[in-house]
Design a protein around this motif. Structure first.
Motif: not given
Length: 266
Positions: A99, A117, A189
């Motif tokens: 991320s 992302d 993430l």
């Protein structure tokens, strides 16, 4: 026209994500750091793209980047926290679980944040009041859910509270095994995934105050209505530190009980 902080965070995160995507699968220069950690040319190039955008729009703000450190004038109480590639080891071995995180702390509060992302091209973001995921140009409100029973646990060092809490020990607890299923994504993430209902919880040890890795994900989870505390149930960045993010109170309480089991055994 003055660009808002939220739009700026999104633009910066998306610019960093585009750089990360462009480096995927290429030959990466490796820059060794302390403790076996390292950065790559993708980290450096993504951070430069992000910082350049922030500097151009907010020259009076402080920027704290994972690779470049702290830059800019002090005194206005605003600091951008930049993690250009969270999951560098994943990325270096061509694993797409990474991320790009950008957050603005204004005073004591993270006011806006974005976590991108690079490979699904989803962007999780908050304006400080609510949290959303942007995909294909559309925004959808994030709704946490514990239904999956999946709990991401950070197993990377350091372990400052190992005498009373160690994630690996928690995974072996019969209570954890009966109720949850562990996941180890090795990128923050997964913190945003709790806000999105894709994970029931996330647990890590460590001092996360002004963390470039965690600031964005924590802010997104808080705005989505997740339960967010330290590993001892204390307010974030107090007590033992660490992080427990849960989709609901029941899940949070169950995880704190598992953590207390370790303390009882010391």
């Amino acid at each position: 026209m003055l660009i808002t902080d939220q739009v700026l965070a999104i633009d910066a995160a998306e610019a960093g994500a585009a750089i990360v995507r462009s480096h995927y699968g290429s030959s990466l220069t490796r820059i060794d750091k302390t403790g076996g950690d390292f950065a790559t040319s993708a980290d450096l190039d993504a951070e430069k793209a992000i910082v350049d955008i922030l500097r151009a729009a907010r020259p009076d703000d402080v920027v704290l980047g994972e690779e470049s450190g702290r830059t800019g004038p002090a005194g206005n109480g605003r600091m951008w926290l930049v993690d250009p590639l969270c999951g560098t080891l994943n990325f270096a071995v061509r694993n797409m679980l990474v991320s790009v995180n950008v957050a603005l702390r204004a005073g004591a509060r993270v006011a806006v944040a974005a976590s991108a992302d690079p490979f699904t091209e989803e962007l999780f973001w908050t304006d400080g009041d609510a949290a959303y995921v942007r995909s294909g140009g559309s925004d959808e409100r994030l709704v946490p859910s514990a239904g999956s029973g999946l709990v991401d646990v950070n197993l990377d060092p350091p372990f400052p509270n190992r005498d009373v809490f160690l994630a690996a020990r928690m995974l072996a607890d019969d209570g954890f095994i009966e109720r949850f299923r562990p996941r180890v994504v090795s990128t923050t993430l997964a913190v945003a995934w709790v806000a999105a209902g894709r994970r029931a919880a996330y647990v890590t040890d460590g001092d996360l105050s002004d963390s470039v890795h965690f600031a964005a994900g924590i802010a997104i989870c808080q705005a989505a209505g997740c339960v967010v505390t330290g590993i001892d149930g204390q307010p974030l960045h107090t007590g033992a530190g660490g992080l427990v993010v849960a989709a609901d109170e029941e899940t949070h309480a169950a995880l704190l009980a598992l953590i207390r089991n370790q303390r009882a055994g010391v």
